[in-house]
Write a protein that holds these residues in place. Structure first.
Motif, PDB file in Angstrom:
ATOM      1  N   PHE A  35       0.565  -1.281  -0.084  1.00 41.91           N
ATOM      2  CA  PHE A  35       0.439   0.312   0.244  1.00 41.91           C
ATOM      3  C   PHE A  35       0.911   1.748   0.086  1.00 41.91           C
ATOM      4  CE2 PHE A  35      -1.834   3.278   2.918  1.00 41.91           C
ATOM      5  CZ  PHE A  35      -2.735   3.935   1.549  1.00 41.91           C
ATOM      6  N   ASP A  36       1.990   1.273   0.909  1.00 42.66           N
ATOM      7  CA  ASP A  36       2.874   2.352   1.058  1.00 42.66           C
ATOM      8  C   ASP A  36       3.961   2.867  -0.036  1.00 42.66           C
ATOM      9  OD1 ASP A  36       3.093   4.850   2.725  1.00 42.66           O
ATOM     10  OD2 ASP A  36       5.566   3.292   2.680  1.00 42.66           O
ATOM     11  N   ARG A  37       4.071   1.728  -0.407  1.00 39.57           N
ATOM     12  CA  ARG A  37       5.019   1.775  -1.403  1.00 39.57           C
ATOM     13  C   ARG A  37       6.435   2.106  -0.846  1.00 39.57           C
ATOM     14  NH1 ARG A  37       2.554   2.430  -7.568  1.00 39.57           N
ATOM     15  NH2 ARG A  37       1.050   0.828  -7.334  1.00 39.57           N
ATOM     16  N   LEU A  38       6.439   2.480   0.301  1.00 42.25           N
ATOM     17  CA  LEU A  38       8.277   2.751   0.745  1.00 42.25           C
ATOM     18  C   LEU A  38       7.978   4.750   0.804  1.00 42.25           C
ATOM     19  CD1 LEU A  38       9.073  -0.159   0.060  1.00 42.25           C
ATOM     20  CD2 LEU A  38      10.550   0.769   1.067  1.00 42.25           C
ATOM     21  N   GLU A  39       6.769   5.404   0.759  1.00 44.75           N
ATOM     22  CA  GLU A  39       6.611   6.943   0.987  1.00 44.75           C
ATOM     23  C   GLU A  39       6.643   7.169   1.724  1.00 44.75           C
ATOM     24  OE1 GLU A  39       3.731   6.895  -2.090  1.00 44.75           O
ATOM     25  OE2 GLU A  39       5.323   6.200  -3.580  1.00 44.75           O
ATOM     26  N   ALA A  40       6.528   6.935   2.847  1.00 46.51           N
ATOM     27  CA  ALA A  40       5.596   7.912   3.923  1.00 46.51           C
ATOM     28  C   ALA A  40       7.104   8.131   5.133  1.00 46.51           C
ATOM     29  CB  ALA A  40       5.174   6.771   5.306  1.00 46.51           C
ATOM     30  N   SER A  41       6.953   8.853   5.315  1.00 43.52           N
ATOM     31  CA  SER A  41       7.580  10.078   6.117  1.00 43.52           C
ATOM     32  C   SER A  41       7.660  10.130   7.593  1.00 43.52           C
ATOM     33  CB  SER A  41       7.643  11.490   5.396  1.00 43.52           C
ATOM     34  OG  SER A  41       6.143  12.514   4.929  1.00 43.52           O
ATOM     35  N   GLY A  42       6.942   9.672   7.909  1.00 45.15           N
ATOM     36  CA  GLY A  42       6.934   9.754   9.085  1.00 45.15           C
ATOM     37  C   GLY A  42       6.160   8.205  10.091  1.00 45.15           C
ATOM     38  N   PRO A  43       6.012   8.303  11.276  1.00 41.31           N
ATOM     39  CA  PRO A  43       5.617   7.208  11.952  1.00 41.31           C
ATOM     40  C   PRO A  43       4.310   6.831  12.010  1.00 41.31           C
ATOM     41  CG  PRO A  43       6.677   8.718  13.742  1.00 41.31           C
ATOM     42  CD  PRO A  43       6.834   8.912  12.157  1.00 41.31           C
ATOM     43  N   PHE A  44       3.060   5.800  11.969  1.00 45.43           N
ATOM     44  CA  PHE A  44       2.080   5.978  11.555  1.00 45.43           C
ATOM     45  C   PHE A  44       2.143   4.119  12.690  1.00 45.43           C
ATOM     46  CE2 PHE A  44       4.336   4.213   7.672  1.00 45.43           C
ATOM     47  CZ  PHE A  44       3.799   2.597   7.254  1.00 45.43           C
ATOM     48  N   TRP A  45       0.212   3.593  12.399  1.00 49.88           N
ATOM     49  CA  TRP A  45       0.197   3.182  12.903  1.00 49.88           C
ATOM     50  C   TRP A  45      -0.558   1.902  11.230  1.00 49.88           C
ATOM     51  CZ3 TRP A  45       1.321   2.764  17.296  1.00 49.88           C
ATOM     52  CH2 TRP A  45       1.269   3.382  18.524  1.00 49.88           C
ATOM     53  N   THR A  46      -0.472   0.892  11.618  1.00 52.78           N
ATOM     54  CA  THR A  46      -0.999  -0.001  10.431  1.00 52.78           C
ATOM     55  C   THR A  46      -2.065  -1.619  11.417  1.00 52.78           C
ATOM     56  OG1 THR A  46       0.542   0.064   8.693  1.00 52.78           O
ATOM     57  CG2 THR A  46      -0.397  -2.087   9.062  1.00 52.78           C
ATOM     58  N   LEU A  47      -3.192  -1.581  11.208  1.00 53.98           N
ATOM     59  CA  LEU A  47      -3.885  -2.706  11.463  1.00 53.98           C
ATOM     60  C   LEU A  47      -3.895  -3.569  10.058  1.00 53.98           C
ATOM     61  CD1 LEU A  47      -5.691  -3.105  13.682  1.00 53.98           C
ATOM     62  CD2 LEU A  47      -7.396  -1.996  12.969  1.00 53.98           C
ATOM     63  N   HIS A  48      -3.364  -4.680  10.892  1.00 51.49           N
ATOM     64  CA  HIS A  48      -2.977  -5.879  10.005  1.00 51.49           C
ATOM     65  C   HIS A  48      -3.652  -7.173  10.074  1.00 51.49           C
ATOM     66  CE1 HIS A  48      -0.366  -9.294   8.488  1.00 51.49           C
ATOM     67  NE2 HIS A  48      -0.928  -9.304   7.758  1.00 51.49           N
ATOM     68  N   LEU A  49      -5.264  -7.048   9.362  1.00 47.49           N
ATOM     69  CA  LEU A  49      -6.317  -8.377   9.395  1.00 47.49           C
ATOM     70  C   LEU A  49      -6.003  -8.876   8.255  1.00 47.49           C
ATOM     71  CD1 LEU A  49      -8.812  -4.922   9.592  1.00 47.49           C
ATOM     72  CD2 LEU A  49      -7.601  -6.299  11.154  1.00 47.49           C
ATOM     73  N   SER A  50      -5.786 -10.206   8.625  1.00 48.49           N
ATOM     74  CA  SER A  50      -5.372 -11.185   7.366  1.00 48.49           C
ATOM     75  C   SER A  50      -6.297 -12.692   8.126  1.00 48.49           C
ATOM     76  CB  SER A  50      -4.312 -11.543   6.471  1.00 48.49           C
ATOM     77  OG  SER A  50      -3.458 -11.902   7.966  1.00 48.49           O
ATOM     78  N   GLY A  51      -6.084 -13.732   7.326  1.00 51.81           N
ATOM     79  CA  GLY A  51      -6.926 -14.720   7.387  1.00 51.81           C
ATOM     80  C   GLY A  51      -5.964 -15.595   9.362  1.00 51.81           C
ATOM     81  N   GLY A  52      -4.344 -14.874   9.120  1.00 50.91           N
ATOM     82  CA  GLY A  52      -4.331 -15.689  10.181  1.00 50.91           C
ATOM     83  C   GLY A  52      -3.232 -14.858  11.205  1.00 50.91           C
ATOM     84  N   THR A  53      -3.012 -13.646  11.177  1.00 50.10           N
ATOM     85  CA  THR A  53      -2.857 -12.209  12.239  1.00 50.10           C
ATOM     86  C   THR A  53      -4.091 -10.849  12.458  1.00 50.10           C
ATOM     87  OG1 THR A  53      -0.977 -13.067  10.481  1.00 50.10           O
ATOM     88  CG2 THR A  53      -1.091 -10.254  12.181  1.00 50.10           C
ATOM     89  N   THR A  54      -4.360 -10.718  13.426  1.00 49.13           N
ATOM     90  CA  THR A  54      -4.767  -9.788  12.955  1.00 49.13           C
ATOM     91  C   THR A  54      -3.824  -8.572  14.418  1.00 49.13           C
ATOM     92  OG1 THR A  54      -6.630 -10.409  13.517  1.00 49.13           O
ATOM     93  CG2 THR A  54      -6.957  -8.782  14.311  1.00 49.13           C
ATOM     94  N   GLU A  55      -3.163  -7.794  14.064  1.00 49.17           N
ATOM     95  CA  GLU A  55      -1.900  -6.665  14.942  1.00 49.17           C
ATOM     96  C   GLU A  55      -2.630  -5.564  14.830  1.00 49.17           C
ATOM     97  OE1 GLU A  55       1.710  -9.950  14.348  1.00 49.17           O
ATOM     98  OE2 GLU A  55       0.760  -8.609  13.129  1.00 49.17           O
ATOM     99  N   LEU A  56      -2.286  -4.670  15.992  1.00 48.26           N
ATOM    100  CA  LEU A  56      -1.925  -3.325  15.593  1.00 48.26           C
ATOM    101  C   LEU A  56      -0.968  -2.882  16.086  1.00 48.26           C
ATOM    102  CD1 LEU A  56      -3.073   0.039  15.235  1.00 48.26           C
ATOM    103  CD2 LEU A  56      -3.136  -0.216  18.466  1.00 48.26           C
ATOM    104  N   LEU A  57      -0.231  -2.844  14.231  1.00 51.09           N
ATOM    105  CA  LEU A  57       1.780  -2.295  14.474  1.00 51.09           C
ATOM    106  C   LEU A  57       2.254  -1.211  14.859  1.00 51.09           C
ATOM    107  CD1 LEU A  57       2.148  -4.790  11.382  1.00 51.09           C
ATOM    108  CD2 LEU A  57       2.201  -5.278  13.932  1.00 51.09           C
ATOM    109  N   ASP A  58       2.773  -0.398  15.663  1.00 48.36           N
ATOM    110  CA  ASP A  58       3.604   0.861  15.260  1.00 48.36           C
ATOM    111  C   ASP A  58       4.651   0.704  14.354  1.00 48.36           C
ATOM    112  OD1 ASP A  58       4.953   2.489  16.225  1.00 48.36           O
ATOM    113  OD2 ASP A  58       4.754   1.967  18.214  1.00 48.36           O
ATOM    114  N   VAL A  59       4.292   1.599  13.843  1.00 51.14           N
ATOM    115  CA  VAL A  59       5.839   1.820  12.007  1.00 51.14           C
ATOM    116  C   VAL A  59       6.111   2.779  12.096  1.00 51.14           C
ATOM    117  CG1 VAL A  59       5.397   0.772   9.846  1.00 51.14           C
ATOM    118  CG2 VAL A  59       3.503  -0.218  10.882  1.00 51.14           C
TER     119      VAL A  59
END
Length: 257
Positions: A35-59
């Motif tokens: 999604f981001d294509r390594l273009e973010a310039s600062g920290p952000f949150w990511t909610l990773h929601l898939s079949g085997g994973t539900t995580e709030l990530l500090d990125v």
């Protein structure tokens, strides 16, 4: 996990045979970079929601990838597992996400709201085993399949809200990635509940469940940085920190490109 070690070994084999570098990354980074294509310039949150994973990530972005720590999630059943398990019980094929979403569109809202589905949280994590049990009981009682499907979506949306509000202690952009993000009802409900508190960014449906594309972006970035094949960048993220400070072997292993 051994299954990821097989992927790592095969990636090294392919790279050696083709005479190209081998770069390592993580499952989470692949979803984020798609999604981001390594273009973010600062920290952000990511909610990773898939079949085997539900995580709030500090990125936090670093050269060639991201530094990631887990700040919340589910402790038992993931949101993707909940959707798949209930969907299969309702007669959907596995994976059940698209079928359950189509079924839920036929629901009468009054019938869906009549199905009580608890979403419990404690110690910074959400527990969905009780939600699954309540939905299975509704199926056994003969509740309309469409109503159960919509109640499942609503439970997932409430779980997402609890995870984010319990773990995201700063206002930053919130990026949602993973296959579950393709569900239109869940996206809309999350926007209604969280959109006023966090700048929301959703992976487009065609990339929501993809991390191969993100892995390719990371490989290109590593190549441009000129890192040797077996050496990550100097500022490479450490192994992902698990909820509660434990190491989480499930997510320490890598996709190779």
């Amino acid at each position: 996990m051994p299954v990821f070690e097989v992927g790592r070994a095969f990636g090294r084999f392919l790279a050696a045979g083709a005479g190209v570098p081998f770069y390592e990354t993580t499952h989470q980074e692949g979803h984020i970079a798609a999604f981001d294509r390594l273009e973010a310039s600062g920290p952000f949150w990511t909610l990773h929601l898939s079949g085997g994973t539900t995580e709030l990530l500090d990125v936090a972005p670093v050269p060639g990838g991201y530094r990631i720590a887990v700040r919340g999630g589910t402790r038992d059943v993931t949101v993707g597992q909940l959707i798949d398990r209930i969907g299969v019980r309702l007669g959907c094929p596995f994976p059940a996400g698209p079928c359950l979403e189509a079924l839920a569109r036929q629901a009468e809202e009054k019938a869906a709201r009549a199905i009580a589905v608890p979403v419990r949280s404690s110690d910074g994590a959400v527990h969905l085993s009780g939600s699954e049990a309540a939905l299975l009981r509704a199926i056994e009682r003969g509740a309309p399949a469409a109503a159960v499907a919509r109640a499942t979506e609503a439970a997932v949306a409430r779980a997402i809200e609890k995870i984010v509000l319990g773990g995201a202690k700063e206002v930053r952009p919130l990026v949602l990635v993973g296959g579950v993000v393709a569900n239109a009802f869940i996206r809309r409900r999350v926007e209604e509940r969280l959109g006023r508190r966090f700048p929301l960014r959703f992976a487009p449906p065609e990339l929501a469940g993809d991390n191969g594309c993100g892995v390719a972006w990371i490989a290109r970035a590593r190549e441009r940085l000129g890192h040797p094949s077996d050496e990550p960048p100097a500022e490479a993220p450490p192994a992902v920190e698990a909820l509660g400070g434990r190491r989480n072997g499930k997510h320490e292993l890598t996709d190779g490109a």
